[in-house]
Design an enzyme around this catalytic site. Structure first.
Site, PDB file in Angstrom:
ATOM      1  CG  HIS A 134      76.866  51.426  32.778  1.00 31.92           C
ATOM      2  ND1 HIS A 134      77.943  51.777  33.490  1.00 31.92           N
ATOM      3  CD2 HIS A 134      75.743  51.154  33.601  1.00 31.92           C
ATOM      4  CE1 HIS A 134      77.358  52.171  34.512  1.00 31.92           C
ATOM      5  NE2 HIS A 134      75.995  51.920  34.911  1.00 31.92           N
ATOM      6  CE1 TYR A 135      81.897  49.962  26.700  1.00 31.75           C
ATOM      7  CE2 TYR A 135      81.075  51.244  24.777  1.00 31.75           C
ATOM      8  CZ  TYR A 135      82.288  50.733  25.555  1.00 31.75           C
ATOM      9  OH  TYR A 135      83.736  51.367  25.493  1.00 31.75           O
ATOM     10  CB  THR A 136      78.465  44.537  28.787  1.00 30.77           C
ATOM     11  OG1 THR A 136      78.701  44.117  27.417  1.00 30.77           O
ATOM     12  CG2 THR A 136      77.268  44.181  29.410  1.00 30.77           C
ATOM     13  CD  GLU A 174      77.279  47.313  32.754  1.00 27.37           C
ATOM     14  OE1 GLU A 174      77.556  47.563  31.611  1.00 27.37           O
ATOM     15  OE2 GLU A 174      77.927  47.600  33.568  1.00 27.37           O
ATOM     16  CG  HIS A 227      79.804  54.402  33.249  1.00 22.85           C
ATOM     17  ND1 HIS A 227      80.545  53.262  33.556  1.00 22.85           N
ATOM     18  CD2 HIS A 227      79.889  54.984  34.307  1.00 22.85           C
ATOM     19  CE1 HIS A 227      81.026  53.180  34.764  1.00 22.85           C
ATOM     20  NE2 HIS A 227      81.009  54.354  35.352  1.00 22.85           N
ATOM     21  CG  ASP A 286      80.287  52.520  29.899  1.00 24.49           C
ATOM     22  OD1 ASP A 286      81.156  53.026  30.359  1.00 24.49           O
ATOM     23  OD2 ASP A 286      79.733  51.942  30.256  1.00 24.49           O
TER      24      ASP A 286
END
Length: 226
Positions: free
Chosen positions: A21-23, A86, A128, A138
């Site tokens: 994921h990215y945050t 993340e 994700h 993401d």
């Protein structure tokens, strides 16, 4: 920091997926606070900062709450069977930027450690957006998936092959093709053809999907059922 947001995994379900994921928040501090906030009811096993610092937030044997409603290769509710990472990045909402090399190197090292501990086949290293294409973008089209694959994490090819039925190809790769076709095509492009993310199944997208299907089918064992 340790997140309180976790619970038991279902008994007998293997940890055989790795979800990146990215945050999508303004800072690492804000992301950590949210991932560790009981009221937020979200978490991940790890968070990786831009400088490569790694935070372990949830023990791997526990179920973190990062994937939400999700699907890949016939499996759903992927929190049950995945490790979530993340990666700090403001994301599309707050000024999406390339991922620094130190951060990417840290992600690669972490992923390699995880897949050494768990039976995660390369095709189950996913973003994700792969597992929830109708909700998520993401880690996005700037994420360097080819670098990860070159280091032995996940799969990548620049090849093209003959392909006609784009939805059949995407279903074989693992996507949920019950969703609108343009959404699923865009998710595939974001991951495997990031120069064009428009949901249009042009000839190059179809050719890349056929090549990825061949690569995935040649490299992975069947999904382990609980």
């Amino acid at each position: 920091m340790i997140s309180p947001n976790h619970d038991d995994r279902p008994q007998g379900v293997p940890v055989d997926h790795l979800v990146l994921h990215y945050t999508g928040m303004r800072s690492a501090h804000a992301a950590l606070e949210r991932l560790c906030d009981p009221a937020a009811k979200v978490s991940s096993h790890y968070l990786v900062e831009e400088d490569g610092a790694v935070h372990a937030l949830v023990p791997e044997p526990r179920r973190a709450w990062h994937a939400g409603i999700s699907f890949w290769r016939g499996a759903s509710a992927l929190n049950d069977r995945s490790i979530g990472i993340e990666i700090v990045n403001p994301g599309h909402e707050w000024g999406y930027v390339p991922f620094p090399r130190r951060q990417v190197d840290a992600v690669i090292g972490l992923c390699r450690d995880i897949v050494a501990r768990h039976p995660v086949p390369p095709r189950n290293v996913v973003g994700h957006s792969d597992i929830a294409p109708d909700r998520k973008q993401d880690p996005g089209e700037l994420f360097p998936w080819p670098c990860l694959a070159a280091a032995g994490v996940g799969l990548w090819t620049d090849a093209s092959a003959d392909g006609a039925d784009i939805l059949a190809e995407l279903a074989a790769i693992g996507y949920d093709t019950s969703l609108p076709a343009a959404i699923v095509v865009a998710a595939f492009q974001r991951r495997f053809r990031p120069a064009r993310v428009d949901g249009v199944a042009d000839a190059q997208t179809r050719g890349r999907a056929a090549a990825i299907r061949t690569l995935f089918e040649a490299s992975a064992p069947p999904l382990t059922k609980p």
